[in-house]
Design an enzyme around this catalytic site. Structure first.
Site, short mmCIF file in Angstrom:
data_model
loop_
_atom_site.label_atom_id
_atom_site.label_comp_id
_atom_site.label_asym_id
_atom_site.label_seq_id
_atom_site.Cartn_x
_atom_site.Cartn_y
_atom_site.Cartn_z
CB CYS A 1 28.39 50.27 143.52
SG CYS A 1 27.61 49.34 145.08
CB CYS B 1 28.53 31.21 150.78
SG CYS B 1 29.61 30.35 149.89
CB CYS C 1 29.65 46.26 146.47
SG CYS C 1 28.96 45.83 144.91
CB CYS D 1 25.39 45.27 146.01
SG CYS D 1 25.68 46.81 146.20
CB CYS E 1 25.58 48.58 142.07
SG CYS E 1 26.26 47.14 142.59
FE FE Z 1 27.13 47.26 144.70
#
Ligand code: FE
Length: 134
Positions: A46, A115, A43, A92, A95
């Site tokens: 984070c 996607c 991510c 995510c 976060c």
């Molecule tokens: Fe994240």
């Protein structure tokens, strides 16, 4: 300083638009679209480990596509009815950043297609340099 200001400091304008405002990058513009190296996609918000390169495939959609997440616990999904479409949003789980969307037209083994915006990801290449035994 509030949370939004922190995000603005941490992310580029383009990343902020996607991760925090649920934007979408233009198709075929992402830097990770054609990345075929072995490693982990994390991510951009984070560092949470989201996708393994083993699950990446070429969907032809113009966005990096994966048939499964690295672990189910690291992502979450949410119904998204914006733009008069019934889509599933992918976020995510650590976060709450927006990553992309989930479709059910993917390849085996899951039949799923995550996607994902390139800008929502960073790539950690696997260090598989083996010691040469001469
Ligand atoms: Fe994240």
């Amino acid at each position: 300083m509030n949370k939004e200001e922190n995000w603005k400091k941490k992310l580029t304008k383009e990343q902020y638009n996607i991760l925090r405002e649920k934007g979408t990058e233009l198709a075929f513009t992402g830097k990770l679209l054609y990345n075929k190296k072995k490693g982990i996609y994390i991510c951009a918000g984070c560092g949470n480990e989201l996708f393994d390169s083993k699950s990446k495939f070429d969907s032809g959609s113009g966005w990096p596509s994966f048939h499964s997440p690295k672990s189910k616990e690291n992502i979450k999904t949410n119904p998204d009815n914006s733009f008069s479409m019934n889509r599933i949003e992918v976020l995510c789980n650590k976060c709450d950043s927006h990553l992309g969307h989930l479709f059910n037209d993917g390849p085996k083994p899951t039949g799923l297609r995550f996607c994902i915006n390139s800008l929502a990801l960073e790539f950690k290449e696997k260090n598989n340099k083996k010691k040469k035994i001469v």
